[in-house]
Design a protein around this motif. Sequence first.
Motif, short mmCIF file in Angstrom:
data_model
loop_
_atom_site.label_atom_id
_atom_site.label_comp_id
_atom_site.label_asym_id
_atom_site.label_seq_id
_atom_site.Cartn_x
_atom_site.Cartn_y
_atom_site.Cartn_z
N LEU A 1 0.76 -1.08 -0.07
CA LEU A 1 0.01 0.18 0.00
C LEU A 1 0.79 1.29 0.01
N PHE A 2 0.66 2.43 -0.95
CA PHE A 2 1.38 3.39 -1.00
C PHE A 2 0.62 4.63 -1.13
N ASP A 3 1.10 5.92 -1.00
CA ASP A 3 0.47 7.20 -1.16
C ASP A 3 0.57 7.27 -2.75
N GLY A 4 -0.69 7.36 -3.13
CA GLY A 4 -0.82 7.54 -4.68
C GLY A 4 -0.43 8.73 -5.24
N VAL A 5 -0.12 9.73 -4.60
CA VAL A 5 -0.18 11.12 -4.91
C VAL A 5 1.24 11.67 -4.78
N CYS A 6 2.01 10.89 -3.74
CA CYS A 6 3.32 11.40 -3.47
C CYS A 6 4.45 10.76 -4.46
N SER B 1 -2.86 1.95 -4.04
CA SER B 1 -2.74 3.05 -3.64
C SER B 1 -3.72 3.15 -2.44
N LEU B 2 -3.14 3.93 -1.33
CA LEU B 2 -3.81 4.10 -0.32
C LEU B 2 -5.43 4.98 -0.28
N GLN B 3 -5.11 5.87 -1.37
CA GLN B 3 -6.29 6.51 -1.86
C GLN B 3 -7.62 5.79 -2.42
#
Length: 125
Positions: free
Chosen positions: A9-14, A37-39
């Motif tokens: 899981l990762f920050d998709g806007v970073c 992505s987390l979002q």
Amino acid sequence: MGNDKNILLFDGVCNLCNHSVDFVLKRDRTKQFYYVSLQSEEGKKLVEHYRIPSDTDSVILIRNTKVFTESEAAVEIAQMLPVPWKWLSVLRFLPRGWRDGLYRWVARNRYRWFGKRENCRIIQN
């Protein structure tokens, strides 16, 4: 959620997070990771299902139903990559407080240093 792959899981806007995902994707020769992505709706469901605090500011690895965050997730991911990247897992022997402290410092500053995307990234697994 019944996926037998390891869920990353990762920050998709970073931007830093996306570059890190690109790094892992390129080296994940055996396709052992499932990227979310987390979002995304799926990301939100996984966070709820695994009872991950919503304010967790970290890459998250779910491996065999065990949740890894912060530096422990990064070290675990490195362990699963081929040599020479696997060797980074030696960082596990540093005190976790030090590793997590450095991780949190970068996480707090990642948008300022690396920027942020307008839209969330979607990866076709």
